[in-house]
Motif scaffolding. Structure first.
Motif, short mmCIF file in Angstrom:
data_model
loop_
_atom_site.label_atom_id
_atom_site.label_comp_id
_atom_site.label_asym_id
_atom_site.label_seq_id
_atom_site.Cartn_x
_atom_site.Cartn_y
_atom_site.Cartn_z
N ALA A 190 -11.54 32.58 -32.53
CA ALA A 190 -12.79 32.32 -31.86
C ALA A 190 -13.81 31.60 -32.69
O ALA A 190 -14.50 30.67 -32.22
CB ALA A 190 -13.26 33.73 -31.20
N PHE A 191 -13.87 32.03 -33.95
CA PHE A 191 -14.87 31.49 -34.87
C PHE A 191 -14.63 30.02 -35.00
O PHE A 191 -15.73 29.12 -34.85
CB PHE A 191 -14.71 32.20 -36.32
CG PHE A 191 -15.76 31.53 -37.14
CD1 PHE A 191 -16.97 32.17 -37.11
CD2 PHE A 191 -15.30 30.55 -38.03
CE1 PHE A 191 -18.06 31.33 -38.43
CE2 PHE A 191 -16.04 29.96 -39.11
CZ PHE A 191 -17.48 30.49 -39.17
N ALA A 192 -13.52 29.47 -35.08
CA ALA A 192 -13.04 28.14 -35.42
C ALA A 192 -13.33 27.29 -34.03
O ALA A 192 -14.06 26.10 -34.01
CB ALA A 192 -11.63 27.98 -35.56
N ALA A 193 -13.32 27.84 -32.91
CA ALA A 193 -13.66 27.32 -31.77
C ALA A 193 -15.11 26.95 -31.42
O ALA A 193 -15.45 26.04 -31.00
CB ALA A 193 -13.04 27.92 -30.48
N THR A 194 -15.93 28.08 -32.00
CA THR A 194 -17.32 27.91 -31.77
C THR A 194 -18.10 27.03 -32.64
O THR A 194 -18.87 26.25 -32.30
CB THR A 194 -18.01 29.27 -31.83
OG1 THR A 194 -17.88 29.94 -32.82
CG2 THR A 194 -17.31 30.09 -30.52
N GLY A 195 -17.57 27.21 -34.01
CA GLY A 195 -17.90 26.59 -34.99
C GLY A 195 -19.54 26.64 -35.31
O GLY A 195 -20.27 27.61 -35.04
N ALA A 196 -20.33 25.82 -35.96
CA ALA A 196 -21.48 26.25 -36.51
C ALA A 196 -22.21 24.63 -36.33
O ALA A 196 -21.57 23.61 -36.93
CB ALA A 196 -21.83 26.84 -37.79
N SER A 197 -23.59 24.53 -36.21
CA SER A 197 -24.18 23.23 -35.98
C SER A 197 -24.66 22.59 -37.40
O SER A 197 -24.89 21.70 -37.41
CB SER A 197 -25.24 23.32 -34.77
OG SER A 197 -25.95 24.37 -35.33
N ALA A 198 -24.88 23.70 -38.40
CA ALA A 198 -25.60 23.15 -39.54
C ALA A 198 -24.74 22.47 -40.54
O ALA A 198 -23.49 22.84 -40.54
CB ALA A 198 -26.57 24.44 -40.15
N GLU A 199 -25.25 21.45 -41.27
CA GLU A 199 -24.44 20.89 -42.21
C GLU A 199 -24.42 21.79 -43.53
O GLU A 199 -23.50 21.77 -44.15
CB GLU A 199 -25.12 19.59 -42.69
CG GLU A 199 -24.93 18.49 -41.27
CD GLU A 199 -25.49 17.24 -41.53
OE1 GLU A 199 -25.78 16.83 -42.80
OE2 GLU A 199 -25.38 16.35 -40.89
N SER A 200 -25.40 22.35 -43.88
CA SER A 200 -25.33 23.36 -45.07
C SER A 200 -26.25 24.33 -45.02
O SER A 200 -27.43 24.33 -44.13
CB SER A 200 -25.99 22.44 -46.40
OG SER A 200 -27.15 21.77 -46.19
N MET A 201 -26.24 25.18 -45.61
CA MET A 201 -27.37 26.69 -45.79
C MET A 201 -26.77 27.09 -47.15
O MET A 201 -25.89 27.13 -47.99
CB MET A 201 -26.80 27.37 -44.88
CG MET A 201 -25.65 28.17 -44.67
SD MET A 201 -25.82 29.42 -43.18
CE MET A 201 -24.08 30.04 -43.48
N THR A 202 -27.93 28.11 -47.46
CA THR A 202 -28.05 28.68 -48.67
C THR A 202 -28.01 30.18 -48.72
O THR A 202 -28.84 30.57 -47.92
CB THR A 202 -29.33 28.15 -49.48
OG1 THR A 202 -29.43 26.77 -49.54
CG2 THR A 202 -29.40 29.18 -50.95
N LEU A 203 -27.28 30.64 -49.48
CA LEU A 203 -26.89 32.24 -49.65
C LEU A 203 -27.62 32.78 -51.13
O LEU A 203 -27.26 32.19 -52.13
CB LEU A 203 -25.66 32.60 -49.43
CG LEU A 203 -25.40 34.29 -49.61
CD1 LEU A 203 -23.96 34.60 -48.73
CD2 LEU A 203 -25.21 34.70 -50.93
N CYS A 204 -28.40 33.78 -50.77
CA CYS A 204 -29.49 34.18 -51.96
C CYS A 204 -28.73 35.34 -52.77
O CYS A 204 -28.52 36.36 -51.74
CB CYS A 204 -30.63 33.94 -51.89
SG CYS A 204 -31.71 32.36 -51.46
N TRP A 205 -28.47 35.62 -53.94
CA TRP A 205 -28.14 36.96 -54.46
C TRP A 205 -28.32 36.96 -55.87
O TRP A 205 -29.00 36.12 -56.44
CB TRP A 205 -26.55 37.09 -54.26
CG TRP A 205 -26.10 38.61 -54.07
CD1 TRP A 205 -26.83 39.69 -54.14
CD2 TRP A 205 -24.74 39.03 -54.15
NE1 TRP A 205 -26.16 40.64 -54.33
CE2 TRP A 205 -24.47 40.27 -54.19
CE3 TRP A 205 -23.62 38.32 -54.28
CZ2 TRP A 205 -23.48 41.07 -54.34
CZ3 TRP A 205 -22.21 39.04 -54.14
CH2 TRP A 205 -22.40 40.47 -54.20
N ALA A 206 -27.87 37.84 -56.47
CA ALA A 206 -28.02 38.24 -58.09
C ALA A 206 -26.90 37.24 -58.58
O ALA A 206 -25.97 37.18 -58.06
CB ALA A 206 -28.02 39.45 -58.44
#
Length: 441
Positions: A17-33
């Motif tokens: 299901a995830f692969a079918a919907t996909g996502a529109s953004a080209e990149s995003m950032t995850l912040c952590w320690a």
């Protein structure tokens, strides 16, 4: 770790299901320690990148600077982070200040249930207000303060005999905090293989949160409470500074005075790790995240180290919660991709892989798998520890509450100023002023 057929089937369906919907953004950032679990998450996230077409970027900040850097990012409305794995204490402020997206509707729409995660981690990492079904994060990394000990030293017949002759019981995992102190005293200044060793490495750090994260493991088990549960902000007196709480603070100071290495007046996670791995101490207080590294260490790993949950005290059995949840930053320009990442991360298959790669899943399907307790030598201690957790304030004003506790406790435990009763009476005064300024009393 093996997952059940049902888990695998569910995961594959979710992936499709995830692969079918996909996502529109080209990149995003995850912040952590910046620490080993973050490196494991980079590798794990390659699966998300492949399935979504989204390029993941990461901003990892060393622990000593993590809170200042990331809270400044949130408070300033910065655009750096799309996803934030933030400390449990941040939930209240981030929720009330509109810095995290509320995730209830998204969870409901995508079949993500908080019942699938350890209850303590839902309360600690996701809920605000506490005790209500309002969720601002998905439990991401389960952690708790526990103990390591030199199993190889404990097993030496001559030490076992000497210890039993002196204390009247067997040298082993302490049954309570009193026994833990006995063991630390026994090893303090002892010669082991021609080297002087010490009893215990404990948290004493003043600058961020260290001594608070340490002393609470004694305070909770002697009767300390954050306030009257029926009136938590207005009734601190008699709870924060109860006779039991005073005794717990005195215990922690006595452990520091009798049984720690010279020069350990400002120690936190890294200093305790160094002391233990270099063979300086018999016992080490630290968060469970360090256990895989200890187990793999060439000097102290394998059968040379054992692990146990924080021991009980005369008034209870608790351990200080650590760990974090993963949240979507409210002002993200990549909301859909960030939410899809949460959906991907919540899959049982991904959670199982996360733990295998060096993470620490809070998903019950992973940690309650019959194979989990014996999969690693520290897993039983982890499960026992997660069953007894208690957390610090998660109020929007948590930073002021924390600074006050750091100051009062460090001055008493390390600097030897005043009495335990005076320190806790002062803390009641400090915290009352914070809550008055907030208008909560």
């Amino acid at each position: 770790m093996k997952t059940s057929n049902l888990m695998m089937a569910t995961a594959m369906a979710t992936i499709s299901a995830f692969a079918a919907t996909g996502a529109s953004a080209e990149s995003m950032t995850l912040c952590w320690a910046a620490w080993d679990p973050a490196n494991a998450l980079v590798e794990l996230s390659k699966d998300y990148e492949e399935k979504s077409g989204v390029n993941m970027e990461f901003e990892f900040v060393p622990w000593p600077n993590f809170a200042d850097r990331m809270l400044n990012e949130l408070n300033s409305g910065g655009k750096l982070c799309d996803l934030m794995i933030g400390d449990s204490q941040w939930i209240g402020g981030a929720a009330e200040n509109g810095q995290y997206l509320k995730l209830n509707d998204f969870f409901d729409a995508n079949g993500i249930s908080m019942d699938d995660f350890l209850p303590a981690t839902v309360t600690g990492y996701a809920e605000w207000p506490k005790g209500t079904p309002n969720y601002w994060a998905l439990p991401a990394y389960a952690d708790v303060v526990g103990w390591t000990y030199r199993k190889d030293w404990f097993s030496r017949p001559e030490l076992q005999k000497e210890f039993k002759d002196k204390y009247g019981y067997d040298l082993g995992v302490p049954a309570d905090l009193s026994q833990l102190k006995d063991i630390a005293e026994f090893f303090q200044g002892r010669d082991i293989d021609g080297k002087t060793v010490y009893g215990a490495a404990i948290y004493t750090e003043r600058g961020s949160e260290g001594i608070t994260m340490g002393v609470t493991n004694a305070l909770y088990n002697y009767g300390f409470e954050y306030g009257n549960p029926e009136n938590p902000y207005a009734e601190l007196d008699g709870y924060v500074n109860s006779d039991g709480a005073v005794a717990g603070l005195e215990y922690y100071k006595s452990l520091y005075d009798c049984c720690t290495p010279p020069g350990s007046s400002d120690w936190y996670m890294s200093e305790d790790i160094d002391a233990y791995k270099s063979g300086q101490v018999a016992l080490q207080m630290n968060f469970a995240f360090i256990w895989p590294g200890v187990n793999a260490d060439p000097n102290v790993g394998g059968d040379r180290t054992g692990y146990f949950a924080n021991p009980p005290g005369p008034a209870g059995h608790y351990a200080q919660l650590g760990g974090q949840g993963i949240s979507v930053v409210a002002n993200t320009e990549h909301k859909d991709a960030a939410l899809e990442y949460i959906k991907w991360f919540a899959q049982p298959e991904i959670q199982a892989r996360w733990t295998e790669m060096g993470g620490a899943s809070a998903m019950r399907a992973v940690v309650e798998d019959p194979a989990f307790p014996d999969a690693q030598p520290y897993n039983k201690a982890f499960l026992e520890s997660m069953a007894i957790v208690k957390d610090f304030w998660a109020e929007p004003s948590y930073a002021s509450l924390l600074l006050a506790m750091q100051d009062r406790v460090h001055k008493y435990v390390v600097a030897g100023q005043g009495t335990a009763k005076e320190a806790l009476d002062g803390l009641v005064k400090d915290w009352t002023e914070v809550f008055e300024d907030e208008g909560k009393i």
